[in-house]
Design an enzyme around this catalytic site. Structure first.
Site, PDB file in Angstrom:
ATOM      1  N   HIS A   1      14.149   4.754  -3.025  1.00  0.00           N
ATOM      2  CA  HIS A   1      14.622   4.919  -1.607  1.00  0.00           C
ATOM      3  C   HIS A   1      15.785   3.938  -1.372  1.00  0.00           C
ATOM      4  O   HIS A   1      15.886   3.364  -0.230  1.00  0.00           O
ATOM      5  CB  HIS A   1      13.545   4.799  -0.268  1.00  0.00           C
ATOM      6  CG  HIS A   1      12.408   5.780  -0.571  1.00  0.00           C
ATOM      7  ND1 HIS A   1      12.679   7.126  -0.180  1.00  0.00           N
ATOM      8  CD2 HIS A   1      11.214   5.544  -1.013  1.00  0.00           C
ATOM      9  CE1 HIS A   1      11.386   7.774  -0.292  1.00  0.00           C
ATOM     10  NE2 HIS A   1      10.470   6.890  -0.662  1.00  0.00           N
TER      11      HIS A   1
ATOM     12  N   ASP B   1      -3.113  13.751  -2.080  1.00  0.00           N
ATOM     13  CA  ASP B   1      -3.062  13.300  -0.617  1.00  0.00           C
ATOM     14  C   ASP B   1      -3.658  14.119   0.340  1.00  0.00           C
ATOM     15  O   ASP B   1      -4.284  13.361   1.412  1.00  0.00           O
ATOM     16  CB  ASP B   1      -1.374  13.529  -0.373  1.00  0.00           C
ATOM     17  CG  ASP B   1      -0.387  12.708  -1.113  1.00  0.00           C
ATOM     18  OD1 ASP B   1       0.149  11.641  -0.728  1.00  0.00           O
ATOM     19  OD2 ASP B   1       0.025  13.233  -2.072  1.00  0.00           O
TER      20      ASP B   1
ATOM     21  N   LYS C   1       3.658  -3.211  -3.585  1.00  0.00           N
ATOM     22  CA  LYS C   1       4.569  -4.467  -3.395  1.00  0.00           C
ATOM     23  C   LYS C   1       3.983  -5.593  -2.961  1.00  0.00           C
ATOM     24  O   LYS C   1       4.303  -6.566  -3.357  1.00  0.00           O
ATOM     25  CB  LYS C   1       5.748  -3.961  -2.517  1.00  0.00           C
ATOM     26  CG  LYS C   1       6.719  -2.810  -3.257  1.00  0.00           C
ATOM     27  CD  LYS C   1       7.847  -2.586  -2.102  1.00  0.00           C
ATOM     28  CE  LYS C   1       8.740  -1.355  -2.626  1.00  0.00           C
ATOM     29  NZ  LYS C   1       8.010   0.153  -2.475  1.00  0.00           N
TER      30      LYS C   1
ATOM     31  N   GLY D   1       5.776   2.419  -3.699  1.00  0.00           N
ATOM     32  CA  GLY D   1       4.440   1.992  -2.868  1.00  0.00           C
ATOM     33  C   GLY D   1       4.470   0.618  -2.131  1.00  0.00           C
ATOM     34  O   GLY D   1       4.624  -0.460  -2.777  1.00  0.00           O
TER      35      GLY D   1
ATOM     36  N   THR E   1       3.166   8.166  -3.825  1.00  0.00           N
ATOM     37  CA  THR E   1       2.982   9.789  -4.193  1.00  0.00           C
ATOM     38  C   THR E   1       4.026  10.146  -5.202  1.00  0.00           C
ATOM     39  O   THR E   1       3.729  10.788  -6.276  1.00  0.00           O
ATOM     40  CB  THR E   1       3.173  10.776  -3.072  1.00  0.00           C
ATOM     41  OG1 THR E   1       1.956  10.352  -1.969  1.00  0.00           O
ATOM     42  CG2 THR E   1       2.686  12.357  -3.560  1.00  0.00           C
TER      43      THR E   1
ATOM     44  N   THR F   1      12.323  -1.356  -3.091  1.00  0.00           N
ATOM     45  CA  THR F   1      12.185  -0.074  -3.318  1.00  0.00           C
ATOM     46  C   THR F   1      12.634   0.610  -4.698  1.00  0.00           C
ATOM     47  O   THR F   1      13.654   0.164  -5.132  1.00  0.00           O
ATOM     48  CB  THR F   1      12.663   0.926  -2.150  1.00  0.00           C
ATOM     49  OG1 THR F   1      12.331   2.340  -2.598  1.00  0.00           O
ATOM     50  CG2 THR F   1      14.165   0.730  -2.217  1.00  0.00           C
TER      51      THR F   1
ATOM     52  N   LEU G   1      -2.339   8.446  -0.143  1.00  0.00           N
ATOM     53  CA  LEU G   1      -1.719   8.018  -1.334  1.00  0.00           C
ATOM     54  C   LEU G   1      -0.437   7.313  -1.350  1.00  0.00           C
ATOM     55  O   LEU G   1       0.551   8.106  -0.910  1.00  0.00           O
ATOM     56  CB  LEU G   1      -1.725   9.520  -2.332  1.00  0.00           C
ATOM     57  CG  LEU G   1      -1.367   9.217  -3.739  1.00  0.00           C
ATOM     58  CD1 LEU G   1      -2.899   8.973  -4.485  1.00  0.00           C
ATOM     59  CD2 LEU G   1      -1.189  10.786  -4.290  1.00  0.00           C
ATOM     60  N   ASP G   2      -0.479   6.205  -1.216  1.00  0.00           N
ATOM     61  CA  ASP G   2       0.796   5.498  -1.231  1.00  0.00           C
ATOM     62  C   ASP G   2       1.517   5.482  -2.569  1.00  0.00           C
ATOM     63  O   ASP G   2       0.777   4.850  -3.593  1.00  0.00           O
ATOM     64  CB  ASP G   2       0.470   3.860  -0.605  1.00  0.00           C
ATOM     65  CG  ASP G   2       1.698   3.410  -0.365  1.00  0.00           C
ATOM     66  OD1 ASP G   2       2.814   3.877   0.087  1.00  0.00           O
ATOM     67  OD2 ASP G   2       1.795   2.121  -0.673  1.00  0.00           O
TER      68      ASP G   2
ATOM     69  N   GLU H   1      -1.417   9.586   7.348  1.00  0.00           N
ATOM     70  CA  GLU H   1       0.095  10.066   6.979  1.00  0.00           C
ATOM     71  C   GLU H   1       0.363  11.566   7.113  1.00  0.00           C
ATOM     72  O   GLU H   1       1.209  12.035   7.619  1.00  0.00           O
ATOM     73  CB  GLU H   1       0.432   9.628   5.894  1.00  0.00           C
ATOM     74  CG  GLU H   1       1.971  10.157   5.428  1.00  0.00           C
ATOM     75  CD  GLU H   1       2.375   9.629   3.883  1.00  0.00           C
ATOM     76  OE1 GLU H   1       3.475   9.748   3.881  1.00  0.00           O
ATOM     77  OE2 GLU H   1       1.500   9.034   3.443  1.00  0.00           O
TER      78      GLU H   1
END
Length: 307
Positions: free
Chosen positions: A197, A50, A223, A219, A121, A194, A118-119, A73
């Site tokens: 989450h 990242d 998606k 990510g 992580t 998700t 880095l989506d 980010e």
């Protein structure tokens, strides 16, 4: 011949910068020391990849386009970036394409670039490598108008002879490239959401849609790829958590092929530099049939999420 419009030069550079980023992501993984740091908790991680990728992307684009606003980010100390992290190349193919007329007059200072180095992580640290993407979104007038998504590990399970990684890019008014646009099976309601989450509201919203199948992956970039490749019909996330750098590049690519992304309440996302970073009211995205899904989001869910 006239020199290419600024937007096409930015996209062409972002393409090469994203490919460099993918190399960094793979090199950090193969070296074995991910340098994991918890930011806000065990589901909010940062790795060496990242950090290095954000430095590489932001420094490379800032050097070429010094008046563009770049928002990444990771909160990193401002330090000199070593030359080995700088990518000054560009994709010739992109420069050959004519810029959509509505964007030919854009000035550098009118662009905002949203970077997620880095989506996915968490998935990266767990070895779910195909979930991982590098996201570079380009906004003008508060709207996502172009984007680059790199998948560093695309094809990683396809055998030794497969080409590892790919770069998808798109511009509104032009289309999106680097993948095969496919619609989800007709009559099937496949929801992607998700993986790490989830909560009661997220699940209540999905249950209300009565899907035939639910895919849980990491990510936001990943998606949206599920949508444009026909593996899912709707991306539904009824919770805060997603940020503007997660959605800017995927939104531009999805909109470039006729899809739609909003928050759960149906509001468009804004990407001007002053905007708050959190997408507080979640995400609803589809390639087709947006209204079918939007009309089935319960009011109780909408009322629980304040933009």
């Amino acid at each position: 011949m006239a020199s290419p419009a600024l937007l096409m030069r930015v996209v062409a550079s972002a393409y090469s910068v994203a490919e460099k980023a993918a190399t960094i992501v793979r090199n950090v993984m193969s070296a074995g020391d991910l340098g994991i740091v918890e930011k806000a908790g065990p589901n909010d991680l940062q790795t060496k990849a990242d950090r290095l990728v954000q430095m590489s992307i932001c420094a490379s684009l800032a050097r070429k386009f010094p008046k563009v606003t770049i928002i990444g980010e990771e909160e990193l100390p401002t330090e000199d970036v070593t030359e080995d992290l700088i990518e000054d190349g560009h994709c010739e193919e992109i420069l050959k394409k004519p810029c959509p007329a509505q964007y030919t007059g854009i000035k550098e200072e009118e662009l905002v670039i949203w970077v997620d180095p880095l989506d996915g992580t968490k998935e990266y640290t767990e070895g779910l490598l195909d979930h991982v993407t590098v996201l570079i979104g380009i906004a003008y007038g508060g709207k996502a108008i172009a984007g680059v998504i790199n998948q560093p590990y695309y094809n990683y399970e396809a055998g030794a002879n497969a080409v590892l990684g790919r770069t998808i890019w798109g511009v509104l008014g032009m289309g999106a490239f680097g993948f095969q646009l496919t619609e989800a099976p007709a009559g099937k309601h496949i929801v992607v959401t998700t993986r790490s989450h989830s909560n009661a509201l997220v699940n209540e919203c999905i249950t209300a849609l009565n899907p035939d199948h639910v895919i849980r992956v990491g990510g936001a970039g990943n998606k949206v790829i599920q949508l444009i490749e026909g593996k899912a019909s709707a991306y539904v996330f009824a919770s805060p958590g997603c940020k503007k750098w997660d959605t800017c590049a995927p939104e531009a690519i999805l909109h470039a092929v006729g899809g739609k992304i909003t928050d759960i309440r149906g509001n468009s996302f804004q990407y001007n530099k002053e905007v708050k970073h959190m997408n507080s009211a979640g995400v609803l995205a589809t390639l087709r049939n947006y209204d079918y899904y939007a009309s089935r989001i319960p009011n109780t869910v909408k009322e629980s999420l304040v933009p």
